[in-house]
Write an enzyme that holds these catalytic residues in place. Sequence first.
Site, PDB file in Angstrom:
ATOM      1  N   CYS A   2      23.348  -3.562  -1.408  1.00  0.00           N
ATOM      2  CA  CYS A   2      22.279  -2.977  -0.613  1.00  0.00           C
ATOM      3  C   CYS A   2      22.793  -1.729   0.092  1.00  0.00           C
ATOM      4  CB  CYS A   2      21.775  -3.977   0.413  1.00  0.00           C
ATOM      5  SG  CYS A   2      21.247  -5.549  -0.277  1.00  0.00           S
ATOM      6  N   ARG A  27      24.366   1.963  -6.471  1.00  0.00           N
ATOM      7  CA  ARG A  27      24.811   0.631  -6.097  1.00  0.00           C
ATOM      8  C   ARG A  27      23.989  -0.458  -6.779  1.00  0.00           C
ATOM      9  NH1 ARG A  27      27.358  -0.579  -1.038  1.00  0.00           N
ATOM     10  NH2 ARG A  27      28.413   1.219  -0.160  1.00  0.00           N
ATOM     11  N   TRP A  75      19.020  -5.399  -2.755  1.00  0.00           N
ATOM     12  CA  TRP A  75      19.350  -6.179  -3.943  1.00  0.00           C
ATOM     13  C   TRP A  75      19.168  -7.640  -3.559  1.00  0.00           C
ATOM     14  CZ3 TRP A  75      23.292  -9.570  -5.789  1.00  0.00           C
ATOM     15  CH2 TRP A  75      23.379  -9.670  -7.190  1.00  0.00           C
ATOM     16  N   ASN A  99      22.475  -5.664   5.354  1.00  0.00           N
ATOM     17  CA  ASN A  99      23.264  -5.974   4.171  1.00  0.00           C
ATOM     18  C   ASN A  99      24.035  -7.258   4.430  1.00  0.00           C
ATOM     19  OD1 ASN A  99      22.423  -3.552   3.137  1.00  0.00           O
ATOM     20  ND2 ASN A  99      24.420  -2.545   3.236  1.00  0.00           N
ATOM     21  N   GLY A 100      24.129  -8.127   3.433  1.00  0.00           N
ATOM     22  CA  GLY A 100      24.899  -9.346   3.600  1.00  0.00           C
ATOM     23  C   GLY A 100      24.043 -10.592   3.500  1.00  0.00           C
ATOM     24  N   GLU A 482      37.584  -7.348 -21.417  1.00  0.00           N
ATOM     25  CA  GLU A 482      36.917  -6.206 -20.788  1.00  0.00           C
ATOM     26  C   GLU A 482      35.923  -5.564 -21.749  1.00  0.00           C
ATOM     27  OE1 GLU A 482      35.910  -3.181 -18.054  1.00  0.00           O
ATOM     28  OE2 GLU A 482      36.650  -5.229 -17.878  1.00  0.00           O
ATOM     29  N   LYS A 486      31.894  -5.170 -20.997  1.00  0.00           N
ATOM     30  CA  LYS A 486      31.171  -3.896 -21.029  1.00  0.00           C
ATOM     31  C   LYS A 486      29.941  -3.979 -21.930  1.00  0.00           C
ATOM     32  CE  LYS A 486      33.220  -1.775 -18.072  1.00  0.00           C
ATOM     33  NZ  LYS A 486      33.331  -3.099 -17.510  1.00  0.00           N
ATOM     34  N   GLU A 489      27.269  -6.096 -20.242  1.00  0.00           N
ATOM     35  CA  GLU A 489      26.750  -5.490 -19.015  1.00  0.00           C
ATOM     36  C   GLU A 489      25.652  -4.481 -19.287  1.00  0.00           C
ATOM     37  OE1 GLU A 489      29.872  -5.018 -15.414  1.00  0.00           O
ATOM     38  OE2 GLU A 489      30.490  -4.031 -17.254  1.00  0.00           O
ATOM     39  N   HIS A 505      39.923 -23.106 -33.095  1.00  0.00           N
ATOM     40  CA  HIS A 505      39.655 -24.184 -32.151  1.00  0.00           C
ATOM     41  C   HIS A 505      38.220 -24.157 -31.632  1.00  0.00           C
ATOM     42  CE1 HIS A 505      43.832 -25.416 -32.104  1.00  0.00           C
ATOM     43  NE2 HIS A 505      44.167 -24.144 -31.993  1.00  0.00           N
ATOM     44  N   LYS A 604      26.749  -2.052  -8.136  1.00  0.00           N
ATOM     45  CA  LYS A 604      28.067  -1.433  -8.237  1.00  0.00           C
ATOM     46  C   LYS A 604      29.058  -2.073  -7.283  1.00  0.00           C
ATOM     47  CE  LYS A 604      31.144   1.444  -9.640  1.00  0.00           C
ATOM     48  NZ  LYS A 604      31.731   1.216 -10.971  1.00  0.00           N
TER      49      LYS A 604
END
Length: 609
Positions: A2, A27, A75, A99-100, A482, A486, A489, A505, A604
Amino acid sequence: MCGIVGGVTQRNVLGILVEGLKRLEYRGYDSAGVALVEPNGDLSVRKALGKVSELEKELTDNPTRGNLGIAHTRWATHGKPSQANAHPHYSEHIAIVHNGIIENHEPLREQLSADGYEFITETDTEVIAHLLHKVYEQEQNLFTALQKTVSQLEGAYGLAVVSSREPDRIVAARSGSPLVIGIGIEENFLASDQMALRQVTDRFVYLEEGDMVDIRRETYSIVDVSGESVDRPITKIAEADEVVDKGHYRHFMQKEIFEQARVIRNTLQGRIGQNKVLEQVFGTSAAEIFDQVQRVQIIACGTSYHSGLVCKYWLEDWAGIPCDIEVASEYRYRKVVVSPGTLFVTISQSGETADTLAALRLAKELNYLASLTICNVPNSSLARESDLVFMTQAGPEIGVASTKAFTTQLVSLQLLTIVLGRRHQLSSEKESELVKALHSLPSLCEEVLALDPEVLEMSEHFSEKHHSLFLGRGPQYPVAMEGALKLKEISYIHAESYPAGELKHGPLALVDSDMPIVAVAPNNDLLEKLKSNLEEVQARGGMLYVFADKDAGFQNNGSTKVINLPHVPASLEPIIYTLPLQQLSYHVAVLKGTDVDQPRNLAKSVTVE
C-alpha cells in the site's frame, strides 16, 4: 505494498497527492483514494476501485480541493477490493490512511459497535478511524488522540490522519511499516516511500520504529516510542539516485533486465581490487565480526530466498562454512537453536519486507553474533536496524517481478562468501580467481543479453501452454526455481522447478508433449548427470528447451530447442544463466498480453505478513 501520500501546503494539494500515488503504482494496488479538508472546513473523501486513473475520473466528476490532504493506494488484506473498502476511511471529521495489519481489530470492532459506532466496510482500518474518533472526543487534540489510539493497537501500521477540526496538521505513526517526511519550502509532506514526493522535494526525514510525527505547514515535530521529543537526520536525495523512466523500453521489467550489466558493474565498483575483495565495504566493524563467524544463517523471501540458496552452495563449497537458509515467514514462527558464532544475514530488495524485518527483530533477542543485510534501499528499515549493511546498487526496481535485484544480490553474496572464506579454507589463489571472474561479469552479461532475439523465438512455443517444469542441478537448481517463479509471476503459466535428479521420483508423471521442460546446462561436473536426466524426458515424449554452454554438446532437433551461451567461469554460472530465463518469462508474458510490470494479485514491496 500500500502507498501513503500526504501534504500540508500553501496551495491546492490535490495534484501533488495524485501524482504521488502515480509514483507508487509500481508497488501494486487494487484501489485508490484521497481525503482533503476543503477551504470551507468540510472533509471530502473520494475513492475509486482500480487504477489511479479511475480515481482521476472520479475527481473530474466530483472535484475537491484543499491545502491539507492524505491519499492512499490499497492492496487488499481485509475485505475484498471495492470502492467502500478503499482508503481513506473516516469517522465524522477524521480521515485516516493505513498500511499494515491490525491483528486485534475484531475485539476492537465489537467494543466500538457496542459503543454505537456503525461499520460500513470490512477493513481493519475503519476500526482505527472509529477508535481514534472515540479517543478524540475525550482529548480534543489529534496528536494526543493518535498516541492513545496506537497504544491499543496490536500489529503493524503506518498511519496518517487528518481532521477537519484541525485543518493545519497531519499526524502520523509508524510501527512496522515505513514512513518518511518530505521537507518543502513553507510546506511539508508525508509518504510511505520517498519516491512519491520527488516531484516536490529532495529532502527527507525517515521515521524510526515507534516514531510519531506532527506535521504542520512550516514545522514538524517527532516523538519516539517512549514519547520523548527527538530529532531525526535530514537526508538529501540527488536526482541521479532515482531514475524511473522506461526510456525506449516497452516495460520497466524489460528495461531492468537490460540494465543488469551496468548495475552489476556499479555493485562491484569500489568493492573489488585487482585480485581481492575490499572487505571494508561491509562496514567499519566488519572485520572484527567476520573474524568470529563460524556459521551463517540466511533469511529471505521469494526471489531473495533463491539468491540465498545459491549462496549456501558457495559458502559451503568455497569457504567451508556451514550455512542454513530459511524462508522468513517460517523462521519467525518456530523455535530456533543458534550455534555460537553465527552471522544472521537478511536479503531484501526493498529493505521493508515485513517477514524478513520481523525475523531480524526476533534474531536480536537470540544469541547471534551479529546481523548483516544485503539490500537495495539505503534508508530502509533493514538497513537501519542491521549491524552491517551491504547495498546492492541495483537502483530503483519498478517491475514487480524482480530481475536486477536478484543478480546484484548474487554478486553481493559472492563478495560476502569471499571475505568470510578467506578466514577459513578459501586460499588467496582461489580468491584471485573468483575476483578475476567478477571483473569479466558485466561484459559477459552484455553478451548473453544480446541473445534476446533467440529467446523471443523460443518464447513463442510457450504462449499457449499452461504448465512447465524447470530443471537444474547443483547451484543451478535455485536458478531453475527463480526461472519458474518469473514465468508464473508475469505470464500466469503454472511452473514448477526440480533438481533434475528428482525427475524419476514423481515429476516424470507430468511429462508429455504439451509440457515444456526448461533446463539450464552449463558445462560443468554435473553436465553428464543432467544429460541423463533429460534423456528420461525425451524418452517420454517431452519437449526440451535448454539453455546450454556452447560446448555442452546439445543439438537442436525435433524434441530439443537449444540456446547456446558462452562458456563462463563456474563461479558466474548462476548469475549468467539467470538472464535468459528472465528474458523468456518476459517475452512469454508479452505474447500472452498480461500486465508485465504489475501482475495481478502481487505487490512490489511486501510490507505485511
